[in-house]
Design a protein around this motif. Structure first.
Motif, PDB file in Angstrom:
ATOM      1  N   THR A  81       0.832  -1.202   0.000  1.00  0.00           N
ATOM      2  CA  THR A  81       0.000   0.000   0.000  1.00  0.00           C
ATOM      3  C   THR A  81       0.870   1.257   0.000  1.00  0.00           C
ATOM      4  N   VAL A  82       0.622   2.134  -0.960  1.00  0.00           N
ATOM      5  CA  VAL A  82       1.362   3.394  -1.029  1.00  0.00           C
ATOM      6  C   VAL A  82       0.739   4.379  -0.047  1.00  0.00           C
ATOM      7  N   VAL A  83       1.581   5.017   0.760  1.00  0.00           N
ATOM      8  CA  VAL A  83       1.130   5.985   1.757  1.00  0.00           C
ATOM      9  C   VAL A  83       1.384   7.390   1.229  1.00  0.00           C
ATOM     10  N   TYR A  84       0.282   8.088   0.949  1.00  0.00           N
ATOM     11  CA  TYR A  84       0.345   9.473   0.477  1.00  0.00           C
ATOM     12  C   TYR A  84       0.198  10.384   1.696  1.00  0.00           C
ATOM     13  N   THR A  85       1.270  11.048   2.065  1.00  0.00           N
ATOM     14  CA  THR A  85       1.356  11.748   3.339  1.00  0.00           C
ATOM     15  C   THR A  85       0.933  13.215   3.242  1.00  0.00           C
ATOM     16  N   GLY A  86       0.716  13.814   4.399  1.00  0.00           N
ATOM     17  CA  GLY A  86       0.319  15.215   4.435  1.00  0.00           C
ATOM     18  C   GLY A  86       1.436  16.191   4.127  1.00  0.00           C
ATOM     19  N   HIS A  87       2.664  15.751   4.344  1.00  0.00           N
ATOM     20  CA  HIS A  87       3.852  16.548   4.046  1.00  0.00           C
ATOM     21  C   HIS A  87       4.930  15.595   3.557  1.00  0.00           C
ATOM     22  N   GLY A  88       5.734  16.035   2.627  1.00  0.00           N
ATOM     23  CA  GLY A  88       6.898  15.253   2.233  1.00  0.00           C
ATOM     24  C   GLY A  88       6.600  14.116   1.282  1.00  0.00           C
ATOM     25  N   ASP A  89       7.510  13.131   1.286  1.00  0.00           N
ATOM     26  CA  ASP A  89       7.491  12.063   0.292  1.00  0.00           C
ATOM     27  C   ASP A  89       6.500  10.956   0.648  1.00  0.00           C
ATOM     28  N   THR A  90       6.091  10.234  -0.382  1.00  0.00           N
ATOM     29  CA  THR A  90       5.290   9.040  -0.165  1.00  0.00           C
ATOM     30  C   THR A  90       6.172   7.922   0.381  1.00  0.00           C
ATOM     31  N   THR A  91       5.518   6.899   0.937  1.00  0.00           N
ATOM     32  CA  THR A  91       6.212   5.716   1.408  1.00  0.00           C
ATOM     33  C   THR A  91       5.278   4.529   1.189  1.00  0.00           C
ATOM     34  N   THR A  92       5.565   3.400   1.803  1.00  0.00           N
ATOM     35  CA  THR A  92       4.658   2.256   1.761  1.00  0.00           C
ATOM     36  C   THR A  92       4.489   1.700   3.169  1.00  0.00           C
ATOM     37  N   ILE A  93       3.405   0.975   3.366  1.00  0.00           N
ATOM     38  CA  ILE A  93       3.192   0.321   4.653  1.00  0.00           C
ATOM     39  C   ILE A  93       4.345  -0.639   4.942  1.00  0.00           C
ATOM     40  N   GLY A  94       4.788  -1.372   3.928  1.00  0.00           N
ATOM     41  CA  GLY A  94       5.871  -2.326   4.113  1.00  0.00           C
ATOM     42  C   GLY A  94       7.179  -1.686   4.528  1.00  0.00           C
ATOM     43  N   ASP A  95       7.424  -0.466   4.055  1.00  0.00           N
ATOM     44  CA  ASP A  95       8.653   0.228   4.430  1.00  0.00           C
ATOM     45  C   ASP A  95       8.604   0.735   5.868  1.00  0.00           C
ATOM     46  N   GLU A  96       7.415   1.084   6.354  1.00  0.00           N
ATOM     47  CA  GLU A  96       7.308   1.675   7.683  1.00  0.00           C
ATOM     48  C   GLU A  96       7.081   0.644   8.784  1.00  0.00           C
ATOM     49  N   ALA A  97       6.399  -0.450   8.483  1.00  0.00           N
ATOM     50  CA  ALA A  97       5.994  -1.412   9.514  1.00  0.00           C
ATOM     51  C   ALA A  97       7.149  -1.936  10.361  1.00  0.00           C
ATOM     52  N   PRO A  98       8.326  -2.232   9.781  1.00  0.00           N
ATOM     53  CA  PRO A  98       9.395  -2.811  10.607  1.00  0.00           C
ATOM     54  C   PRO A  98       9.946  -1.873  11.675  1.00  0.00           C
ATOM     55  N   HIS A  99       9.605  -0.600  11.619  1.00  0.00           N
ATOM     56  CA  HIS A  99      10.240   0.387  12.490  1.00  0.00           C
ATOM     57  C   HIS A  99       9.385   0.795  13.678  1.00  0.00           C
ATOM     58  N   LEU A 100       8.247   0.137  13.850  1.00  0.00           N
ATOM     59  CA  LEU A 100       7.330   0.540  14.920  1.00  0.00           C
ATOM     60  C   LEU A 100       8.013   0.543  16.282  1.00  0.00           C
ATOM     61  N   GLN A 101       8.751  -0.511  16.611  1.00  0.00           N
ATOM     62  CA  GLN A 101       9.395  -0.584  17.924  1.00  0.00           C
ATOM     63  C   GLN A 101      10.443   0.505  18.084  1.00  0.00           C
ATOM     64  N   GLU A 102      11.133   0.849  16.997  1.00  0.00           N
ATOM     65  CA  GLU A 102      12.100   1.942  17.072  1.00  0.00           C
ATOM     66  C   GLU A 102      11.432   3.257  17.436  1.00  0.00           C
ATOM     67  N   TRP A 103      10.270   3.512  16.838  1.00  0.00           N
ATOM     68  CA  TRP A 103       9.547   4.746  17.146  1.00  0.00           C
ATOM     69  C   TRP A 103       9.149   4.766  18.612  1.00  0.00           C
ATOM     70  N   ILE A 104       8.673   3.625  19.112  1.00  0.00           N
ATOM     71  CA  ILE A 104       8.256   3.568  20.510  1.00  0.00           C
ATOM     72  C   ILE A 104       9.445   3.808  21.434  1.00  0.00           C
ATOM     73  N   ASP A 105      10.573   3.192  21.107  1.00  0.00           N
ATOM     74  CA  ASP A 105      11.748   3.284  21.970  1.00  0.00           C
ATOM     75  C   ASP A 105      12.272   4.719  22.070  1.00  0.00           C
ATOM     76  N   ARG A 106      12.179   5.450  20.990  1.00  0.00           N
ATOM     77  CA  ARG A 106      12.710   6.812  21.036  1.00  0.00           C
ATOM     78  C   ARG A 106      11.641   7.849  21.352  1.00  0.00           C
ATOM     79  N   GLY A 107      10.385   7.374  21.550  1.00  0.00           N
ATOM     80  CA  GLY A 107       9.312   8.295  21.904  1.00  0.00           C
ATOM     81  C   GLY A 107       9.137   9.395  20.907  1.00  0.00           C
ATOM     82  N   HIS A 108       9.280   9.042  19.638  1.00  0.00           N
ATOM     83  CA  HIS A 108       9.331  10.001  18.535  1.00  0.00           C
ATOM     84  C   HIS A 108       8.102  10.900  18.498  1.00  0.00           C
TER      85      HIS A 108
END
Length: 209
Positions: free
Chosen positions: A182-209
């Motif tokens: 699934t292509v993610v069309y964002t509110g700002h900046g570049d598009t991405t995909t669900i597959g590109d973002e999914a592996p990083h969930l724990q990293e986001w939680i750990d850094r309290g982004h």
């Protein structure tokens, strides 16, 4: 003609909590040569109307009500004759821009918007704002994420009416279960995909982004 996704970028000021920041916003126009749906209406109504051209606009659908996503909505609506739709949980942010002038309709979780033969499903994804929503168009393999999910992580939660654990829950439960391509069309900046973002969930939680 089959539905397509067009983008224009508008520039202006995001203002909240007494601060102001220069921003570039994506405006996504979903439709064909005869009708379209506008996702978010920031900064420059004339530019958005020009991109729409002579097409019928079925709705101006707002991902949330921070001023940099809605501050051209009423002017654009007057140009194109379309209703402005917003999740009622963002009314407090809407009123900071438009006072007592209400949106024209609501966006609720599970609601379906149809345009040019395709369906956009409304997904409630609070966190960046209390009434933030995303729009999922399975026929297009597209998710319009507003400021909930970006290339590189979740939207900001350091200002009023936002909450980091809530946005993480929204992303985990509502977005990362979508097909990875699934292509993610964002509110700002570049598009991405669900597959590109999914592996990083724990990293986001750990850094309290």
């Amino acid at each position: 003609m089959s539905a397509r996704v067009d983008r224009i970028v508008t520039s202006g000021v995001f203002a909240l909590d007494g601060g102001e920041w220069e921003v570039d916003n994506n405006v996504w126009i979903v439709g064909d040569d005869s009708e379209c749906l506008v996702i978010d209406a920031p900064h420059e109504a004339d530019a958005i109307a020009a991109a729409v051209g002579g097409r019928t606009v079925t709705a101006i659908a707002c991902t949330h009500a921070h001023n940099d996503h809605i501050n051209a909505a009423v002017e654009l609506a007057s140009y194109v004759g379309a209703p402005i739709l917003l999740n009622p949980a963002d009314q407090v942010l809407w009123e900071q821009v438009y006072g007592s002038r209400p949106p024209d309709g609501t966006l609720e979780d599970g609601q379906e918007l149809r345009v040019a033969g395709v369906s956009l499903q409304v997904l409630a994804t609070p966190g960046h704002a209390p009434g933030a929503v995303c729009f999922y168009a399975p026929e297009l393999g597209a998710l319009f994420s507003g400021d909930t999910l970006f290339s590189g992580g979740p939207g900001a939660t350091g200002r009023s009416y936002s909450d980091f654990p809530t946005i993480i829950s929204s992303i985990r439960e509502r977005l990362l279960s979508l097909p990875p391509e699934t292509v993610v069309y964002t509110g700002h900046g570049d598009t991405t995909t669900i597959g590109d973002e999914a592996p990083h969930l724990q990293e986001w939680i750990d850094r309290g982004h």
